[in-house]
Motif scaffolding. Structure first.
Motif, PDB file in Angstrom:
ATOM      1  N   UNK A 157       0.838  -1.207   0.000  1.00 41.94           N
ATOM      2  CA  UNK A 157       0.000   0.000   0.000  1.00 41.94           C
ATOM      3  C   UNK A 157       0.871   1.255   0.000  1.00 41.94           C
ATOM      4  N   UNK A 158       1.916   1.255   0.821  1.00 44.73           N
ATOM      5  CA  UNK A 158       2.789   2.431   0.896  1.00 44.73           C
ATOM      6  C   UNK A 158       3.487   2.680  -0.440  1.00 44.73           C
ATOM      7  N   UNK A 159       3.998   1.649  -1.062  1.00 44.15           N
ATOM      8  CA  UNK A 159       4.681   1.802  -2.342  1.00 44.15           C
ATOM      9  C   UNK A 159       3.703   2.225  -3.440  1.00 44.15           C
ATOM     10  N   UNK A 160       2.506   1.637  -3.403  1.00 42.79           N
ATOM     11  CA  UNK A 160       1.504   1.994  -4.414  1.00 42.79           C
ATOM     12  C   UNK A 160       1.065   3.438  -4.259  1.00 42.79           C
ATOM     13  N   UNK A 161       0.892   3.893  -3.020  1.00 46.23           N
ATOM     14  CA  UNK A 161       0.511   5.289  -2.792  1.00 46.23           C
ATOM     15  C   UNK A 161       1.561   6.236  -3.370  1.00 46.23           C
ATOM     16  N   UNK A 162       2.833   5.908  -3.148  1.00 47.14           N
ATOM     17  CA  UNK A 162       3.903   6.754  -3.673  1.00 47.14           C
ATOM     18  C   UNK A 162       3.881   6.772  -5.200  1.00 47.14           C
ATOM     19  N   UNK A 163       3.582   5.627  -5.790  1.00 47.72           N
ATOM     20  CA  UNK A 163       3.530   5.542  -7.241  1.00 47.72           C
ATOM     21  C   UNK A 163       2.381   6.378  -7.794  1.00 47.72           C
TER      22      UNK A 163
END
Length: 433
Positions: free
Chosen positions: A303-309
């Motif tokens: 979720x954290x990586x996807x949010x940044x993307x």
């Protein structure tokens, strides 16, 4: 003993396990009544259709309904064999909830008679079958219940967990070995005789407690091994190494077989059942507890990586590929993919597009947050970035590796040979997961 041609079987719970089980039994010629609390499920089955997606199930159900060996109802009827296949979730504090099992037991008790057999198939904490027997003894003091009486019991009670893979349920119900645990040895033998009607795999008898623990151990084993892969993926990401390549190379060792990482662990079994073992012995189930925590934490990491993307993509549409908990099915139970998509939709709203080829409509939480369901061609045309959450077969044919303008975060590693036409994208969005 009831003649084979006159056997009546009631299957309580017509979900992903109950309906295929009922249909397979009905194909042997037994008269099967499927019982479910949902009117729409009963109506669908009685029309010869199915409410779940599973390979070969629609044709099987259509055939046995047409022959008259399977019908569904919201009301129980007297039978010779009762198979309980209802959900066994956990509470918010992760303690087991066997309420559905006890409700089904109450229903069965209303029509139970001497000579009947009650079999629990729901994945359950160790000791649940014995609790079922004690509960039946309270509900029906006129019957001698095994483990609760002196002398020869009037009925038999056993535990026999399913061990099938979604997408192969019909085949594996027949071909896989079964572990049958009786409250007494006599109960085990009676249940064994029943399962031999439709199971080609080996049927092994044991105690109810051993059979219950066997099912939990099978799923905890998978969970622990997946946790190793998921933890490894995060470590590899931090070190700038492609985890998919590392796993492939490590698995060339003759005694190494690392599983594939993903966005977490889903499904009603692997994501739930290990907690039953933790609850049963919290002081000693340290590795099992840690594995559950690692796999849950992997979803948070994704979720954290996807949010940044998504934040980097600005206001352009972003596609989430897949919602199911595993490939090529429509089952969203405990799905980490669904959790990721819902989180992104709540934060980014209509910017999120969902590609899930196995459903016609999105879950309510996604539509309420503003996400929309699109097909894969529309996603390729309109979206600048893709978050791969499920490795459905259809996704593997998408030529995203040829599009330098498409950013990809692949949590499933479905493009291991993706050309490095855009090295920064590969490093940032695909190196681990």
């Amino acid at each position: 003993m009831v003649p084979e041609s006159e056997l009546k079987v009631a299957v309580i719970g017509l979900g992903y396990i109950g309906l295929p089980t009922a249909a397979v039994i009905a194909r042997t010629g037994a008269m099967v009544l499927g019982v479910d609390v949902r009117d729409e499920v009963v109506e669908t089955i009685n029309s010869g259709r199915v409410h779940i997606e599973e390979i070969d199930l629609d044709g099987l159900v259509s055939g046995v309904v047409a022959r008259g060996t399977l019908r569904a109802s919201t009301r129980i009827e007297p039978s010779d064999i009762f198979v309980i296949a209802v959900p066994t979730p956990f509470h918010d504090d992760r303690t087991p909830d066997i309420g559905y099992v006890l409700q089904a037991t109450t229903t069965v008790a209303t029509v139970l008679k001497a000579g009947d057999t009650v079999i629990l198939e729901s994945t359950s904490p160790v000791g649940t079958t014995e609790k079922l027997a004690a509960f039946l003894a309270q509900l029906r003091p006129d019957l001698k219940v095994p483990g609760q009486c002196v002398g020869t019991p009037d009925i038999a009670i056993a535990y026999c967990p399913e061990r099938v893979l979604p997408g192969r349920i019909v085949v594996e119900l027949i071909d896989n070995d079964r572990c049958i645990g009786g409250v007494t040895a006599r109960c085990g033998r009676k249940a064994l005789h029943f399962y031999r009607r439709f199971v080609r795999g080996a049927c092994v008898t044991t105690t109810a407690r051993a059979a219950e623990m066997t099912k939990l151990v099978e799923n905890a084993f998978r969970d622990v091994n997946i946790a190793f892969a998921n933890e490894l993926s995060i470590i590899a990401e931090g070190m700038g190494v492609d985890v998919w390549e590392v796993i492939g190379l490590a698995n060339r060792h003759p005694r190494v077989n690392i599983l594939q990482p993903g966005p977490g662990v889903g499904g009603h079994c692997i994501a739930v059942d290990p907690w039953f073992l933790v609850h049963g012995d919290p002081d000693n189930a340290r590795l099992i507890r840690t594995a559950r925590e690692v796999n849950d934490a992997k979803t948070d990491h994704v979720i954290a990586r996807a949010e940044a993307m998504v934040a980097q993509a600005g206001s352009t549409p972003i596609a989430c590929l897949g919602l199911a908990f595993k490939a090529n099915i429509d089952d969203f139970r405990e799905s980490p993919a669904l959790k990721v998509a819902e989180h992104l939709a709540r934060r980014f709203g209509s910017q999120i597009r969902i590609v899930e080829p196995h459903v016609a409509t999105l879950p309510a939480g996604l539509t309420e947050a503003g996400a929309t369901l699109v097909d894969i061609d529309t996603a390729i045309e309109t979206c600048s970035a893709f978050i791969v959450l499920v490795d459905h077969e259809v996704f593997k044919s998408i030529p995203l590796g040829e599009r330098a303008d498409k950013h990809v975060y692949d949590t499933r590693g479905i493009w291991p040979d993706q050309p490095e036409t855009a090295p920064p994208i590969r490093e940032l969005h695909r190196s681990a997961a």
